[in-house]
Design a protein around this motif. Structure first.
Motif, short mmCIF file in Angstrom:
data_model
loop_
_atom_site.label_atom_id
_atom_site.label_comp_id
_atom_site.label_asym_id
_atom_site.label_seq_id
_atom_site.Cartn_x
_atom_site.Cartn_y
_atom_site.Cartn_z
N ALA A 111 0.68 -1.13 -0.01
CA ALA A 111 0.10 0.10 0.05
C ALA A 111 1.04 1.13 0.02
CB ALA A 111 -1.03 -0.12 1.19
N GLU A 112 0.58 1.96 -0.82
CA GLU A 112 1.26 3.52 -0.99
C GLU A 112 0.87 4.32 0.35
OE1 GLU A 112 0.22 5.71 -4.50
OE2 GLU A 112 1.21 4.15 -5.58
N GLY A 113 1.79 5.23 0.83
CA GLY A 113 1.49 5.84 2.12
C GLY A 113 1.08 7.24 1.45
N VAL A 114 0.38 8.08 2.13
CA VAL A 114 -0.04 9.46 1.61
C VAL A 114 0.31 10.54 2.63
CG1 VAL A 114 -1.82 8.53 0.08
CG2 VAL A 114 -2.41 9.26 2.47
N ASP A 115 0.26 11.68 2.30
CA ASP A 115 0.73 12.89 3.27
C ASP A 115 -0.19 12.91 4.31
OD1 ASP A 115 2.83 13.45 1.46
OD2 ASP A 115 1.49 15.28 0.40
N MET A 116 0.40 13.08 5.56
CA MET A 116 -0.46 13.24 6.61
C MET A 116 -1.20 14.65 6.89
SD MET A 116 1.39 10.55 8.95
CE MET A 116 0.62 10.56 10.56
N VAL A 117 -1.80 15.07 5.82
CA VAL A 117 -2.47 16.20 5.99
C VAL A 117 -3.85 16.14 5.79
CG1 VAL A 117 -0.50 17.65 5.48
CG2 VAL A 117 -2.12 16.95 3.41
N GLY A 118 -4.83 17.12 6.28
CA GLY A 118 -6.13 16.65 6.05
C GLY A 118 -6.60 15.45 6.30
N LEU A 119 -7.39 14.84 5.50
CA LEU A 119 -7.77 13.65 5.64
C LEU A 119 -6.76 12.59 5.71
CD1 LEU A 119 -11.39 13.75 3.89
CD2 LEU A 119 -10.96 13.39 6.39
N GLY A 120 -5.55 12.87 5.09
CA GLY A 120 -4.65 12.05 5.17
C GLY A 120 -4.08 11.46 6.58
N LEU A 121 -4.41 12.22 7.52
CA LEU A 121 -4.02 11.79 8.82
C LEU A 121 -4.81 10.60 9.37
CD1 LEU A 121 -1.92 13.30 10.84
CD2 LEU A 121 -4.04 14.18 12.12
N ALA A 122 -6.10 10.74 9.12
CA ALA A 122 -6.87 9.52 9.43
C ALA A 122 -6.73 8.50 8.60
CB ALA A 122 -8.55 9.93 9.33
N VAL A 123 -6.63 8.59 7.22
CA VAL A 123 -6.12 7.62 6.21
C VAL A 123 -4.77 6.92 6.99
CG1 VAL A 123 -5.30 6.94 3.77
CG2 VAL A 123 -7.24 8.52 4.37
N MET A 124 -3.97 7.50 7.19
CA MET A 124 -2.85 6.72 7.37
C MET A 124 -2.64 6.03 8.72
SD MET A 124 -0.67 6.90 5.02
CE MET A 124 1.00 6.29 5.76
N ASN A 125 -3.25 6.77 9.89
CA ASN A 125 -3.96 6.14 10.93
C ASN A 125 -4.23 4.78 10.89
OD1 ASN A 125 -6.17 5.62 13.08
ND2 ASN A 125 -4.41 6.26 14.25
N ARG A 126 -5.29 4.61 9.88
CA ARG A 126 -5.92 3.33 9.70
C ARG A 126 -4.93 2.27 8.92
NH1 ARG A 126 -8.38 7.12 11.97
NH2 ARG A 126 -10.75 7.11 12.04
N LYS A 165 -2.43 0.99 11.02
CA LYS A 165 -3.01 -0.12 11.68
C LYS A 165 -3.23 -1.47 11.22
CE LYS A 165 -5.49 2.30 15.51
NZ LYS A 165 -5.64 1.33 16.00
N ALA A 166 -3.94 -1.26 10.00
CA ALA A 166 -4.18 -2.44 8.98
C ALA A 166 -3.13 -3.14 8.54
CB ALA A 166 -4.87 -1.92 7.57
N ALA A 167 -1.68 -2.55 8.45
CA ALA A 167 -0.63 -3.12 8.18
C ALA A 167 0.12 -3.70 9.46
CB ALA A 167 0.17 -2.00 7.55
N GLY A 168 -0.61 -3.56 10.68
CA GLY A 168 0.19 -4.06 11.96
C GLY A 168 1.58 -3.46 12.20
N TYR A 169 1.35 -2.07 11.58
CA TYR A 169 2.61 -1.19 11.49
C TYR A 169 4.13 -1.75 10.97
CZ TYR A 169 0.12 1.74 14.81
OH TYR A 169 -0.91 2.71 15.06
N ARG A 170 3.75 -2.66 9.97
CA ARG A 170 4.68 -3.00 8.95
C ARG A 170 4.88 -1.87 7.89
NH1 ARG A 170 1.99 -8.04 9.72
NH2 ARG A 170 0.83 -7.33 8.25
N ILE A 171 5.80 -1.16 7.94
CA ILE A 171 5.90 0.35 7.48
C ILE A 171 7.51 -0.03 6.75
CG2 ILE A 171 6.21 2.75 7.42
CD1 ILE A 171 4.23 2.23 9.88
N ILE A 172 7.54 0.62 5.31
CA ILE A 172 9.02 0.67 4.76
C ILE A 172 9.17 2.02 4.51
CG2 ILE A 172 10.15 -0.04 3.01
CD1 ILE A 172 9.34 -2.78 3.15
N LYS A 173 10.11 2.87 4.70
CA LYS A 173 10.48 4.21 4.40
C LYS A 173 11.10 4.11 3.01
CE LYS A 173 8.81 5.86 8.52
NZ LYS A 173 7.57 6.65 8.29
N ALA A 174 10.49 4.50 1.97
CA ALA A 174 11.12 4.72 0.72
C ALA A 174 12.11 5.98 0.57
CB ALA A 174 10.21 4.66 -0.10
#
Ligand code: AMP
Ligand code: MG
Length: 354
Positions: free
Chosen positions: A327-342, A345-354
């Protein structure tokens, strides 16, 4: 009208469909459960003043009983009966943002059962901006306890089909009014502390809130990119594994060009190991993936479109043969804050920084 596994499913296009709404209200007064549309996601409604109804809600969802329920009202005045105090800042916020995707946490009045509040002495309340929801609450003549109408741990429902998939046979009725608009749950704001604090980012953005109350803070556990320590989370619901699709989700975060390059690399590596993977992309970046398997969730130019489709897309992956989602991350602005929070969590915090 349809009956699925004993649950009545009625289609209500407008608040004026009085017979259907009256029937839903009668179910609530008898102590039953009705799933109803709101502007954010579908809610699972029961009488908020009846501890037995609250117990039924926890049982139907398989939800831990220390995870409090949001109480829905049809008019702002209804909170007077439910809270021990209305801070001035709450009055101001209500004036600006109700009806709408803003839930306020107040000190609870004694008449609110502690089953509804998950044992807390605070109560979370909101007035939804959906004509069918408001008519249903009015018809029931009670405040409505309404968590998201999904099985605990599954993505929140944005269509009646999602509710049917999770709860048919477990509740009395489902009111189908089509797709919900916002697609992520309400913003939860604690007004018992000064300055008020966002406990869960949601459909009303931080930027919108700060236009009215500039000092509002955010619980840092909701925006961090590592799993929150349970003791530090302020909204009890945020500590549970949530929004978990069946496929393993990995979020790739960074600048869009870096994200697409990293996802191509990961995708090809997975595929060469024989794994069935798909990419959750935005319209702007999707062409970079060429022939790879891609689902477009929305656009970066309008993060509201990502919020609106996020849970539906996660459920589509569940229904497919996909074993892994990049899944692509999006900017944490506006509704992006809620999107990234969800999404995190859906990823169980498996996050890769590109
Ligand atoms: P849901 O019902 O699925 O929309 O989740 C409701 C969210 O609101 C959960 O994260 C709850 O923990 C949170 N919440 C509800 N009531 C309270 C409260 N009294 N204090 C803090 N958080 C609350
Ligand atoms: Mg929920």
């Amino acid at each position: 009208m349809q009956i699925i596994k004993g649950t009545k499913v009625i289609t209500v296009a407008q608040a004026a469909d009085l017979a259907a709404i009256k029937e839903a209200g009668a179910i609530i007064r008898r102590g039953g459960l009705v799933a109803f549309p709101t502007e954010t996601v579908y809610g699972l409604g029961g009488n908020a003043l009846d501890p037995e109804a609250a117990a039924k809600i926890y049982a139907a969802k398989g939800r831990p009983s220390d995870n409090p329920l949001i109480v829905h009202v049809a008019r702002p005045e209804e909170i007077e009966d439910l809270v021990a105090d209305i801070p001035m800042v709450a009055e101001k916020l209500i004036e600006h943002f109700w009806p709408g995707p803003l839930t306020l946490v107040f000190p609870a009045a004694n008449k609110v059962p502690r089953k509804t509040t998950g044992g807390l002495d605070t109560v979370a309340i909101r007035m939804p901006a959906h004509p069918v929801a408001l008519a249903f609450i009015e018809a029931s003549a009670y405040p409505i306890a309404g968590p998201s109408a999904n099985l605990s741990g599954r993505p929140s429902p944005t269509t009646a089909q999602h509710v049917i998939a999770d709860l048919a046979g477990r509740i009395d009725m489902i009111i189908d009014s089509g797709h919900t608009g916002v697609g992520v749950e309400s913003t939860v704001l604690d007004v018992t502390v000064n300055p008020p604090q966002v406990l869960r980012p949601g459909g009303l953005t931080l930027e919108q809130l700060r236009q009215v109350v500039p000092t509002i803070t955010v619980d840092p556990t909701t925006v961090q990119d590592t799993p929150p320590e349970i003791g530090r989370v302020r909204a009890p619901g945020m500590k549970y594994k949530h929004y978990a699709p069946k496929a393993e989700v990995l979020v790739v975060e960074g600048q869009p060009e870096n994200i697409t390059a990293k996802i191509c690399e990961l995708y090809d590596a997975y595929v060469s190991c024989g794994r069935r993977v798909a990419i959750m992309a935005t319209a702007e970046t999707a062409p970079s993936y060429k022939e790879r398997r891609v689902a477009i969730v929305g656009t970066r130019a309008n993060l509201g479109s990502v919020a609106a489709n996020l849970f539906d897309q996660l459920r589509r992956f569940d229904a497919s043969d996909v074993e892994g989602v990049l899944a692509e991350g999006v900017d944490m602005v506006g509704l992006g804050l809620a999107v990234m929070n969800r999404l995190r969590k859906a990823a169980g915090y498996r996050i890769i920084k590109a």
